[in-house]
Design an enzyme around this catalytic site. Structure first.
Site, PDB file in Angstrom:
ATOM      1  N   LYS A 164       0.812  -1.217   0.000  1.00  0.00           N
ATOM      2  CA  LYS A 164       0.000   0.000   0.000  1.00  0.00           C
ATOM      3  C   LYS A 164       0.847   1.269   0.000  1.00  0.00           C
ATOM      4  O   LYS A 164       0.493   2.266  -0.634  1.00  0.00           O
ATOM      5  CB  LYS A 164      -0.966  -0.018   1.185  1.00  0.00           C
ATOM      6  CG  LYS A 164      -2.086  -1.048   1.035  1.00  0.00           C
ATOM      7  CD  LYS A 164      -3.017  -1.006   2.233  1.00  0.00           C
ATOM      8  CE  LYS A 164      -4.243  -1.879   2.020  1.00  0.00           C
ATOM      9  NZ  LYS A 164      -3.921  -3.297   1.872  1.00  0.00           N
ATOM     10  N   GLU A 220      -3.535   6.749   8.511  1.00  0.00           N
ATOM     11  CA  GLU A 220      -4.234   7.735   7.707  1.00  0.00           C
ATOM     12  C   GLU A 220      -5.527   8.126   8.405  1.00  0.00           C
ATOM     13  O   GLU A 220      -6.009   7.421   9.299  1.00  0.00           O
ATOM     14  CB  GLU A 220      -4.509   7.215   6.301  1.00  0.00           C
ATOM     15  CG  GLU A 220      -5.395   5.999   6.243  1.00  0.00           C
ATOM     16  CD  GLU A 220      -5.538   5.434   4.833  1.00  0.00           C
ATOM     17  OE1 GLU A 220      -4.639   5.670   4.004  1.00  0.00           O
ATOM     18  OE2 GLU A 220      -6.551   4.767   4.571  1.00  0.00           O
ATOM     19  N   HIS A 242     -14.709  -6.383   6.700  1.00  0.00           N
ATOM     20  CA  HIS A 242     -13.950  -5.745   5.621  1.00  0.00           C
ATOM     21  C   HIS A 242     -13.891  -6.601   4.355  1.00  0.00           C
ATOM     22  O   HIS A 242     -13.072  -6.351   3.474  1.00  0.00           O
ATOM     23  CB  HIS A 242     -12.525  -5.385   6.072  1.00  0.00           C
ATOM     24  CG  HIS A 242     -12.477  -4.449   7.242  1.00  0.00           C
ATOM     25  ND1 HIS A 242     -12.794  -3.114   7.139  1.00  0.00           N
ATOM     26  CD2 HIS A 242     -12.174  -4.664   8.553  1.00  0.00           C
ATOM     27  CE1 HIS A 242     -12.663  -2.538   8.317  1.00  0.00           C
ATOM     28  NE2 HIS A 242     -12.296  -3.454   9.191  1.00  0.00           N
ATOM     29  N   ARG A 275      -5.367  -8.095 -10.369  1.00  0.00           N
ATOM     30  CA  ARG A 275      -5.918  -9.385 -10.804  1.00  0.00           C
ATOM     31  C   ARG A 275      -7.369  -9.176 -11.218  1.00  0.00           C
ATOM     32  O   ARG A 275      -7.912  -8.078 -11.088  1.00  0.00           O
ATOM     33  CB  ARG A 275      -5.872 -10.396  -9.652  1.00  0.00           C
ATOM     34  CG  ARG A 275      -6.566  -9.885  -8.395  1.00  0.00           C
ATOM     35  CD  ARG A 275      -6.629 -10.924  -7.304  1.00  0.00           C
ATOM     36  NE  ARG A 275      -7.006 -10.374  -6.014  1.00  0.00           N
ATOM     37  CZ  ARG A 275      -8.237 -10.064  -5.639  1.00  0.00           C
ATOM     38  NH1 ARG A 275      -9.253 -10.225  -6.494  1.00  0.00           N
ATOM     39  NH2 ARG A 275      -8.491  -9.586  -4.439  1.00  0.00           N
TER      40      ARG A 275
END
Length: 492
Positions: A115, A199, A234, A293
Site C-alpha cells: 500500500k 491515515e 472488511h 488481478r
C-alpha cells in the site's frame, strides 16, 4: 496461445475455462486430492494432480504449477484470483519458464501489492489521497503526533495488508497503543511484514472500485465502477454496477475513471485490474489500493459493459492491441452480485462446512450463477468458503433487485448454512433499496435477530394464508346426494 493452464479451482477455474473453450483454446486443470472429482477438473481437457488438500502443498506450490504447465505443453497460465494471482515471484517464474502469465508484469504486482509503494507510485499523478503519513512506522510517539495532526478517528493499516487484516480504527489517543500493537502483530502474522501506516479514518464512506484494462501498447480503458460497500469483516458480500452516486453524477464517474487509468499507467500495468477508492458524503474520493488481478465481482462489470473480461485478458496477454476505445463503452442496465458463502449469518458468519445434501440453482432470464459445486459434494475446510456468485441483471436497478429476490428464493441449499438469507435481508432493506448506505451498512442495520424476524414474519404470513385457504375450503357449499338418486340405486 493454444493451451492454458488455470492455476486455481472452483468457480473461477470454470469461468476461465468456458471463455477459453469458446475461443478455441484448450485448458488444463490443476487440483488437490480433495478436489479430484470437482467440476473444474472434469470440464478441462487435461488435469494434473498437485498434491494433498492443504493449499500450501498444492495450489500454492509454484514449482508444481509451472511443471504441470510444462508437462502438458501449456503456453499460458491464468491465475484466477486468490492463491498465486498477486504473487510477483510467481509471475516472474512463469515468464522465466517461457510461459505467458495472463496477468500483470511482476513490477506492477510488487508495487501495487504494498500500500505504501502504491501510494508513492500514484503520487505524481495528482490522485487524491486520504490524509496521513506515507511511510511505515512503529514508533508510538510519532503515531500519536500524526493522530493529532490528521485528527481522530484514525486508521492503522498494514502496508502489505489486504482483506481487513492488520487494520485497526482508533477513536482517540487513549486507544492508540493497543491499536498499534494489535495491527503490527496481526500484520506480522498474516503477511510476515509488520509495517503499518496511519491515515485519517474517513467516516461513513462508500467503497467504489473502477475496473481497468490495459494492453502492452500503452492503451488503458476503464469499464466503469462497482459499488462494494456492503461488507462483513472488511470483506465484500454484495456488489453492484453501476453505483448509485456515480449514476447521479456523471462528472464524478468521469473523474474517478480517469484517476483509475492514471493509476494503471503509474505502474505500467498490463491486463485486468481494479482501482479502489473511498467516496465520502461530500463527493470527495480518495485512492485506496489497486488489485492486480481479476476480481471476484467482475461479472457485474461484464454485464453492464457487454465485455468478456477474461477474453480481453487472454488477448492482451497474447500481445494484441485493445480493440475497444473508451468512447465505445456505454453502461447497459444494472447488475447485482451476491457472494454465496458457506457461512452462518446467524452465528457471526462463521464457516459452515459439510455436504451439499440439496443443491438446486435458480434459473431464468437475468440470472447468472458462477459456481464450482454440485449436489452431494463436500464443502472443504481448506479453502475460501465461497460456494457461488449469484448475479442478476435488468434494465433498471429495481428490476435487478427484484430478480435477485426471486433468485435467492429459488436457490435451494441444504446440509450447510449459507449467506443467502443475509443477501435477502440486504436487498429487502430500505437503506439498500434507496441507495442511501455506506460501508457501515452491516454495522448499522444487520443483526441475526433481523433475519430471524424476517423469517418469523414469513412463517406468520404462510400460516395465515394456510388458515384462510382451509377456512374457505370448509365453507364451500356441499350438496347432499338425495336418497334414491339414480347413481345410488345403480351402484353395486
Amino acid at each position: 496461445m493454444k493451451k492454458i493452464l488455470i492455476a486455481n479451482r472452483g468457480e473461477i477455474a470454470l469461468r476461465v475455462m468456458r471463455t477459453a473453450r469458446r475461443m478455441g483454446i484448450k485448458t488444463v486443470a490443476v487440483y488437490s486430492e480433495v478436489d479430484r472429482n470437482a467440476p473444474h477438473v472434469r470440464f478441462a481437457d487435461e488435469a494434473v494432480l498437485l498434491g494433498p488438500a492443504p493449499s500450501n502443498q498444492s495450489y500454492l506450490v509454484m514449482d508444481k504449477v509451472i511443471q504441470a504447465a510444462k508437462d502438458t505443453g501449456a503456453d499460458g497460465i491464468h491465475p484466477g484470483y486468490g492463491f498465486l494471482s498477486e504473487n510477483a515471484t510467481f509471475s516472474q517464474m512463469v515468464a522465466d519458464a517461457g510461459i505467458t502469465f495472463i496477468g500483470p508484469r511482476p513490477h506492477a504486482i510488487e508495487v501495487m501489492g504494498n500500500k505504501l509503494a502504491a501510494k508513492e507510485a500514484v503520487a505524481a499523478y495528482d490522485i487524491p489521497m486520504v490524509p496521513g503519513i506515507e511511510e511505515a512506522i512503529t514508533d508510538l510517539e510519532l503515531a500519536a503526533r500524526i493522530g493529532e495532526e490528521v485528527g481522530y478517528p484514525i486508521l492503522i493499516k498494514a502496508a502489505a495488508g489486504g482483506g481487513g487484516k492488520g487494520m485497526r480504527v482508533v477513536d482517540n489517543k487513549a486507544g492508540l497503543k493497543e491499536g498499534m500493537e494489535r495491527a503490527i502483530s496481526e500484520a506480522t502474522s498474516a503477511f510476515g511484514d509488520g509495517s503499518v501506516f496511519i491515515e485519517k479514518y474517513v467516516t461513513n464512506p462508500r467503497h467504489i472500485e473502477i475496473q481497468v484494462m490495459a494492453d502492452a501498447h500503452g492503451n488503458v480503458i476503464h469499464l466503469f465502477e462497482r459499488e462494494c460497500s456492503v461488507q462483513r469483516r472488511h470483506q465484500k458480500v454484495v456488489e453492484e454496477a453501476p453505483a448509485v452516486p456515480l449514476n447521479l453524477n456523471p462528472d464524478l464517474r468521469a473523474r474517478m475513471g480517469e484517476a483509475a487509468i492514471k493509476c494503471a499507467k503509474a505502474c505500467d500495468y498490463l491486463g485486468a485490474g481494479t482501482v479502489e477508492f473511498l467516496l465520502d458524503s461530500q463527493g470527495n474520493f480518495y485512492f485506496l489500493e489497486m488489485n492486480t488481478r481479476l476480481q471476484v465481482e467482475h461479472p457485474v462489470s461484464e454485464i453492464i459493459s457487454g465485455v468478456d473480461l477474461v477474453e480481453l485478458q487472454i488477448k492482451v496477454a497474447r500481445g494484441e492491441v485493445l480493440d475497444i476505445k473508451q468512447e465505445d463503452l456505454k453502461i447497459q442496465g444494472h447488475a447485482i452480485e451476491l457472494r454465496v458463502y458457506a457461512e452462518d449469518p446467524l452465528n457471526n458468519f462463521l464457516p459452515s462446512i459439510g455436504t451439499l445434501e440439496v443443491y438446486v440453482k435458480p434459473e431464468g432470464e437475468g440470472i447468472r450463477v458462477d459456481d464450482g459445486f454440485e449436489q452431494g459434494m463436500d464443502v472443504p475446510i481448506y479453502y475460501d468458503p465461497m460456494i457461488a456468485k449469484l448475479i442478476t441483471f435488468g434494465a433498471t436497478r429495481a428490476e435487478a433487485l427484484q430478480k435477485m429476490r426471486v433468485a435467492i428464493d429459488n436457490y435451494h441449499i441444504k446440509g450447510i448454512e449459507t449467506t443467502l438469507s443475509f443477501g435477502r435481508f440486504v436487498v429487502d432493506h430500505e437503506a439498500f433499496i434507496s441507495g442511501d448506505f455506506d460501508t457501515n451498512f452491516v454495522k448499522e442495520h444487520y443483526s441475526p435477530e433481523a433475519i430471524l424476524a424476517d423469517q418469523h414474519a414469513e412463517e406468520e404470513i404462510a400460516a395465515l394464508v394456510g388458515a384462510r385457504l382451509f377456512s374457505e375450503a370448509q365453507q364451500t357449499l356441499r350438496v347432499a346426494c338425495p336418497t334414491g338418486h339414480a347413481w345410488q340405486n345403480n351402484r353395486r
